[in-house]
Design a protein around this motif. Structure first.
Motif, PDB file in Angstrom:
ATOM      1  N   ARG A   1       0.841  -1.187   0.000  1.00  0.00           N
ATOM      2  CA  ARG A   1       0.000   0.000   0.000  1.00  0.00           C
ATOM      3  C   ARG A   1       0.879   1.241   0.000  1.00  0.00           C
ATOM      4  O   ARG A   1       2.024   1.202   0.466  1.00  0.00           O
ATOM      5  CB  ARG A   1      -0.932   0.013   1.218  1.00  0.00           C
ATOM      6  CG  ARG A   1      -1.894  -1.167   1.266  1.00  0.00           C
ATOM      7  CD  ARG A   1      -2.784  -1.094   2.492  1.00  0.00           C
ATOM      8  NE  ARG A   1      -3.618  -2.294   2.632  1.00  0.00           N
ATOM      9  CZ  ARG A   1      -4.407  -2.530   3.665  1.00  0.00           C
ATOM     10  NH1 ARG A   1      -4.497  -1.631   4.653  1.00  0.00           N
ATOM     11  NH2 ARG A   1      -5.114  -3.635   3.737  1.00  0.00           N
TER      12      ARG A   1
ATOM     13  N   GLU B   1      -4.907   8.251   3.430  1.00  0.00           N
ATOM     14  CA  GLU B   1      -5.178   6.837   3.671  1.00  0.00           C
ATOM     15  C   GLU B   1      -4.059   6.025   3.023  1.00  0.00           C
ATOM     16  O   GLU B   1      -3.349   6.504   2.132  1.00  0.00           O
ATOM     17  CB  GLU B   1      -6.525   6.453   3.050  1.00  0.00           C
ATOM     18  CG  GLU B   1      -7.726   7.160   3.653  1.00  0.00           C
ATOM     19  CD  GLU B   1      -8.023   6.694   5.069  1.00  0.00           C
ATOM     20  OE1 GLU B   1      -7.706   5.529   5.388  1.00  0.00           O
ATOM     21  OE2 GLU B   1      -8.567   7.504   5.843  1.00  0.00           O
ATOM     22  N   TRP B   2      -3.919   4.788   3.460  1.00  0.00           N
ATOM     23  CA  TRP B   2      -2.918   3.896   2.879  1.00  0.00           C
ATOM     24  C   TRP B   2      -3.623   2.934   1.949  1.00  0.00           C
ATOM     25  O   TRP B   2      -4.349   2.037   2.363  1.00  0.00           O
ATOM     26  CB  TRP B   2      -2.185   3.138   3.982  1.00  0.00           C
ATOM     27  CG  TRP B   2      -1.425   4.045   4.920  1.00  0.00           C
ATOM     28  CD1 TRP B   2      -1.010   5.319   4.667  1.00  0.00           C
ATOM     29  CD2 TRP B   2      -1.004   3.748   6.249  1.00  0.00           C
ATOM     30  NE1 TRP B   2      -0.348   5.846   5.756  1.00  0.00           N
ATOM     31  CE2 TRP B   2      -0.324   4.893   6.748  1.00  0.00           C
ATOM     32  CE3 TRP B   2      -1.121   2.639   7.082  1.00  0.00           C
ATOM     33  CZ2 TRP B   2       0.229   4.946   8.025  1.00  0.00           C
ATOM     34  CZ3 TRP B   2      -0.566   2.680   8.347  1.00  0.00           C
ATOM     35  CH2 TRP B   2       0.105   3.817   8.811  1.00  0.00           C
ATOM     36  N   ASN B   3      -3.441   3.152   0.641  1.00  0.00           N
ATOM     37  CA  ASN B   3      -4.136   2.341  -0.349  1.00  0.00           C
ATOM     38  C   ASN B   3      -3.336   2.316  -1.643  1.00  0.00           C
ATOM     39  O   ASN B   3      -2.137   2.605  -1.638  1.00  0.00           O
ATOM     40  CB  ASN B   3      -5.552   2.877  -0.573  1.00  0.00           C
ATOM     41  CG  ASN B   3      -5.563   4.372  -0.859  1.00  0.00           C
ATOM     42  OD1 ASN B   3      -4.673   4.874  -1.550  1.00  0.00           O
ATOM     43  ND2 ASN B   3      -6.551   5.084  -0.331  1.00  0.00           N
ATOM     44  N   ASP B   4      -3.989   2.003  -2.761  1.00  0.00           N
ATOM     45  CA  ASP B   4      -3.286   1.903  -4.043  1.00  0.00           C
ATOM     46  C   ASP B   4      -3.031   3.264  -4.676  1.00  0.00           C
ATOM     47  O   ASP B   4      -2.104   3.407  -5.474  1.00  0.00           O
ATOM     48  CB  ASP B   4      -4.092   1.041  -5.019  1.00  0.00           C
ATOM     49  CG  ASP B   4      -4.164  -0.408  -4.572  1.00  0.00           C
ATOM     50  OD1 ASP B   4      -3.248  -0.851  -3.850  1.00  0.00           O
ATOM     51  OD2 ASP B   4      -5.143  -1.091  -4.920  1.00  0.00           O
TER      52      ASP B   4
ATOM     53  N   PRO C   1      -3.144   6.949  -3.055  1.00  0.00           N
ATOM     54  CA  PRO C   1      -3.452   7.894  -1.970  1.00  0.00           C
ATOM     55  C   PRO C   1      -3.647   9.318  -2.471  1.00  0.00           C
ATOM     56  O   PRO C   1      -2.852   9.836  -3.258  1.00  0.00           O
ATOM     57  CB  PRO C   1      -2.225   7.800  -1.069  1.00  0.00           C
ATOM     58  CG  PRO C   1      -1.119   7.343  -1.979  1.00  0.00           C
ATOM     59  CD  PRO C   1      -1.767   6.434  -2.969  1.00  0.00           C
TER      60      PRO C   1
END
Length: 353
Positions: free
Chosen positions: A238, A273-276, A278
């Motif tokens: 992530r 946020e911590w994602n694909d 951000p």
């Protein structure tokens, strides 16, 4: 296993001579002298040791017991203070449950921990393993305590090739058959010590093992290959952005993360946020600069790659997101490990005070 009684006796004899010295442990000589374990300290150490090494826990445990020598002392402390002291141990939900449990014991049980596994399971944050460990070690109840060390020992003793985690029920069953009714607390600690010092993951020292005569894997020549483990699934990666703002007077901008979720209730840098992919607006208007490099950190279920933006802002800057902490009050060591890594990298891009 040819002779369970002989194995139990041999293991306890070995433990009496070779027990590891730990600040939370009442050793076999002390037990013989009539000293009994403090359930509060057993509970505290067991919660700290979950998925954390003995070396990492030792100093934290000593500091916690110096600050809060009784469960009532811990229960009365402010959440933020305890969370800051917990920093570095990881798995921060444990710290939140630690406080919940301390307050239940202090208020509903008058500061006295229940002395049975079933009653301990009713406390916040105490699961089957921790309940069994406290019941056995603190109260000498004949409960079976199974951690990674114990799984390794019994898988070799009985030459069990079922891979983990599928093997857990089978390993627990044979460990239970090996648990004595006399000195079950010392037996539990002896099993863990044996796995940590002799029946190690690589190159087990079978020649000096007290259970060598009973070990089926030694006879079969399979000890070094056990326990078997199912292939792990690859962890996803992530992405995230953290914003590190420093005022001209040295104060830094921090915010308290939401109480639930990863690093819940901990101080950290404002960010995405911590994602694909951000995306988030910075916490305040400033001349934000990208810091070369990135922070890399691995959590239980994913890898994190964190980009950093830094800015220096006027001394009178205010914000509605988080708050500025004066440099005299700012302790990087009180931050979670990933946030401390971010500060280490950001510091190289900020002007010295």
């Amino acid at each position: 296993m040819r002779d369970v009684t002989s194995a139990q006796s041999a293991l306890l004899d070995w433990y009496d001579a070779h027990a590891r010295v730990m600040p939370w442990r009442v050793g076999p000589a002390e037990r013989r002298a009539g000293i009994v374990p403090d359930p509060y300290r057993v509970w505290l150490s067991e919660v700290m040791l979950q998925q954390t090494t003995v070396a990492a826990v030792r100093e934290k445990y000593l500091r916690f017991t110096a600050l809060w020598p009784r469960v009532e002392d811990l229960a009365a402390e402010e959440d933020a203070t305890v969370m800051a002291e917990w920093a570095g141990l990881g798995y921060y939900a444990r710290a939140r449950n630690l406080l919940k449990c301390a307050r239940v014991v202090a208020v509903e049980h008058s500061g006295v921990f229940p002395d049975t596994r079933d009653a301990l399971l009713g406390l916040p944050g105490i699961g089957p393993y921790t309940a069994a460990a406290i019941a056995a070690i603190a109260f000498d109840r004949p409960e079976t305590v199974v951690d990674g060390n114990v799984e390794r020992v019994v898988s070799r003793l009985y030459d069990i090739h079922t891979p983990l985690p599928e093997a857990k029920p089978e390993l627990t069953s044979v460990a239970e058959a090996l648990t004595p009714t006399q000195r079950p607390g010392d037996h539990a600690q002896a099993m863990m010590d044996l796995g940590a010092t002799i029946c190690t993951p690589r190159r087990p020292a079978c020649g000096i093992c007290p259970l060598i005569a009973e070990c089926a894997a030694r006879v079969a020549g399979t000890a070094a290959d056990l326990p078997k483990k199912s292939p792990k699934t690859a962890k996803p990666t992530r992405l995230g952005i953290a914003y590190v703002a420093q005022r001209e007077d040295g104060a830094v901008l921090l915010e308290t993360r939401p109480p639930r979720g990863l690093l819940g209730g901990m101080l950290g840098w404002p960010g995405t946020e911590w994602n694909d992919a951000p995306v988030a607006a910075p916490p305040l208007e400033a001349d934000w600069q990208q810091v070369p490099g990135e922070v890399r950190h691995t959590f239980t279920h994913f890898h994190l790659r964190l980009a950093l933006q830094v800015a220096v802002v006027p001394a009178d800057t205010q914000t509605t997101r988080g708050g500025f902490h004066g440099r005299a009050d700012f302790r990087p060591a009180a931050l979670p490990t990933v946030m401390r890594k971010a500060w280490d990298l950001a510091s190289s891009a900020l002007p010295p005070l």
